[in-house]
Design a protein around this motif. Structure first.
Motif, PDB file in Angstrom:
ATOM      1  N   SER A  19       0.756  -1.151  -0.035  1.00  0.00           N
ATOM      2  CA  SER A  19       0.017  -0.127  -0.018  1.00  0.00           C
ATOM      3  C   SER A  19       1.007   1.276  -0.036  1.00  0.00           C
ATOM      4  O   SER A  19       1.960   1.319   0.530  1.00  0.00           O
ATOM      5  CB  SER A  19      -0.829  -0.113   1.275  1.00  0.00           C
ATOM      6  OG  SER A  19      -1.587   1.132   1.305  1.00  0.00           O
ATOM      7  N   ILE A  21       0.478   3.574   1.760  1.00  0.00           N
ATOM      8  CA  ILE A  21       0.306   4.149   3.075  1.00  0.00           C
ATOM      9  C   ILE A  21       1.797   4.325   3.626  1.00  0.00           C
ATOM     10  O   ILE A  21       1.973   5.122   4.423  1.00  0.00           O
ATOM     11  CB  ILE A  21      -0.634   3.307   4.307  1.00  0.00           C
ATOM     12  CG1 ILE A  21      -0.838   3.897   5.290  1.00  0.00           C
ATOM     13  CG2 ILE A  21       0.181   1.997   4.364  1.00  0.00           C
ATOM     14  CD1 ILE A  21      -1.675   5.164   5.261  1.00  0.00           C
ATOM     15  N   TYR A  25       4.039   7.200   6.617  1.00  0.00           N
ATOM     16  CA  TYR A  25       5.111   7.059   7.663  1.00  0.00           C
ATOM     17  C   TYR A  25       6.446   7.288   7.591  1.00  0.00           C
ATOM     18  O   TYR A  25       7.264   7.539   8.641  1.00  0.00           O
ATOM     19  CB  TYR A  25       4.669   5.681   8.047  1.00  0.00           C
ATOM     20  CG  TYR A  25       3.524   5.161   8.635  1.00  0.00           C
ATOM     21  CD1 TYR A  25       3.324   5.390   9.900  1.00  0.00           C
ATOM     22  CD2 TYR A  25       2.255   5.313   7.961  1.00  0.00           C
ATOM     23  CE1 TYR A  25       1.844   5.398  10.569  1.00  0.00           C
ATOM     24  CE2 TYR A  25       0.901   5.096   8.583  1.00  0.00           C
ATOM     25  CZ  TYR A  25       0.982   5.087   9.751  1.00  0.00           C
ATOM     26  OH  TYR A  25      -0.446   5.287  10.353  1.00  0.00           O
ATOM     27  N   GLU A  43       3.429  -0.105  12.037  1.00  0.00           N
ATOM     28  CA  GLU A  43       1.958   0.495  12.060  1.00  0.00           C
ATOM     29  C   GLU A  43       1.735   0.406  10.225  1.00  0.00           C
ATOM     30  O   GLU A  43       0.504   0.363   9.939  1.00  0.00           O
ATOM     31  CB  GLU A  43       2.208   1.889  12.528  1.00  0.00           C
ATOM     32  CG  GLU A  43       0.788   2.638  12.457  1.00  0.00           C
ATOM     33  CD  GLU A  43      -0.496   1.990  13.268  1.00  0.00           C
ATOM     34  OE1 GLU A  43      -1.516   2.332  13.122  1.00  0.00           O
ATOM     35  OE2 GLU A  43      -0.250   1.270  14.117  1.00  0.00           O
ATOM     36  N   ARG A  46       0.767  -2.816   9.349  1.00  0.00           N
ATOM     37  CA  ARG A  46      -0.692  -3.284   9.771  1.00  0.00           C
ATOM     38  C   ARG A  46      -1.754  -2.511   9.012  1.00  0.00           C
ATOM     39  O   ARG A  46      -2.699  -3.269   8.648  1.00  0.00           O
ATOM     40  CB  ARG A  46      -0.842  -2.744  11.210  1.00  0.00           C
ATOM     41  CG  ARG A  46      -1.880  -3.252  12.106  1.00  0.00           C
ATOM     42  CD  ARG A  46      -2.191  -2.539  13.187  1.00  0.00           C
ATOM     43  NE  ARG A  46      -2.276  -1.097  13.431  1.00  0.00           N
ATOM     44  CZ  ARG A  46      -3.485  -0.408  12.762  1.00  0.00           C
ATOM     45  NH1 ARG A  46      -4.398  -0.914  12.620  1.00  0.00           N
ATOM     46  NH2 ARG A  46      -3.297   1.048  12.784  1.00  0.00           N
ATOM     47  N   ILE A  47      -1.760  -1.244   8.858  1.00  0.00           N
ATOM     48  CA  ILE A  47      -2.688  -0.574   7.963  1.00  0.00           C
ATOM     49  C   ILE A  47      -2.809  -1.254   6.571  1.00  0.00           C
ATOM     50  O   ILE A  47      -3.935  -1.541   5.944  1.00  0.00           O
ATOM     51  CB  ILE A  47      -2.658   0.884   8.106  1.00  0.00           C
ATOM     52  CG1 ILE A  47      -2.606   1.348   9.425  1.00  0.00           C
ATOM     53  CG2 ILE A  47      -3.333   1.531   7.104  1.00  0.00           C
ATOM     54  CD1 ILE A  47      -2.215   2.897   9.452  1.00  0.00           C
ATOM     55  N   GLU A  50      -4.566  -4.315   6.744  1.00  0.00           N
ATOM     56  CA  GLU A  50      -5.994  -4.209   6.865  1.00  0.00           C
ATOM     57  C   GLU A  50      -6.532  -3.975   5.495  1.00  0.00           C
ATOM     58  O   GLU A  50      -7.849  -4.373   5.261  1.00  0.00           O
ATOM     59  CB  GLU A  50      -6.296  -3.136   7.966  1.00  0.00           C
ATOM     60  CG  GLU A  50      -5.728  -3.517   9.348  1.00  0.00           C
ATOM     61  CD  GLU A  50      -6.222  -2.344  10.326  1.00  0.00           C
ATOM     62  OE1 GLU A  50      -6.622  -1.275   9.837  1.00  0.00           O
ATOM     63  OE2 GLU A  50      -5.998  -2.643  11.681  1.00  0.00           O
ATOM     64  N   ARG A  51      -6.146  -3.026   4.771  1.00  0.00           N
ATOM     65  CA  ARG A  51      -6.557  -2.726   3.283  1.00  0.00           C
ATOM     66  C   ARG A  51      -6.526  -3.857   2.430  1.00  0.00           C
ATOM     67  O   ARG A  51      -7.716  -3.954   1.772  1.00  0.00           O
ATOM     68  CB  ARG A  51      -5.900  -1.571   2.741  1.00  0.00           C
ATOM     69  CG  ARG A  51      -5.923  -0.170   3.646  1.00  0.00           C
ATOM     70  CD  ARG A  51      -4.964   1.014   3.108  1.00  0.00           C
ATOM     71  NE  ARG A  51      -5.148   1.998   3.615  1.00  0.00           N
ATOM     72  CZ  ARG A  51      -4.799   3.378   3.294  1.00  0.00           C
ATOM     73  NH1 ARG A  51      -3.639   3.254   2.120  1.00  0.00           N
ATOM     74  NH2 ARG A  51      -5.079   4.219   3.927  1.00  0.00           N
TER      75      ARG A  51
END
Length: 91
Positions: A19, A21, A25, A43, A46-47, A50-51
């Motif tokens: 991702s 994401i 970070y 972190e 993890r996100i 989840e996606r």
């Protein structure tokens, strides 16, 4: 998305995130204390997972493997070491 890390011994690792994401970070050109880098990568992973789970019904094993590799590499350095984010690269 790939991101390149430069470790305290000047070696580099090309890492994977499923991702974008990770860009929220880590920032290319910034140095992070080892513990902070690991917290941020955990972190973001993890996100990202989840996606992937929400979209495909399962997590990304490659992202989990990458996190384990990053944690193992980090274990070779002193707690006060710093790691540089060199770049983001398309996967």
């Amino acid at each position: 998305m790939h991101y390149r890390l430069r470790w305290p011994d000047a070696s580099e690792t090309l890492c994977y995130s499923p991702s974008l994401i990770i860009q929220d970070y880590l920032r290319p050109g910034d140095d992070y204390p080892l513990a902070e880098l690991l917290t941020r990568v955990r972190e973001a992973t993890r996100i990202a997972n989840e996606r992937v789970q929400a979209k495909f019904g399962f997590t990304c094993s490659r992202a989990g493997d990458q996190l384990l590799q990053t944690e193992a590499r980090a274990a070779a350095f002193a707690a006060d070491a710093r790691v540089r984010v060199v770049s983001f690269e398309p996967a």
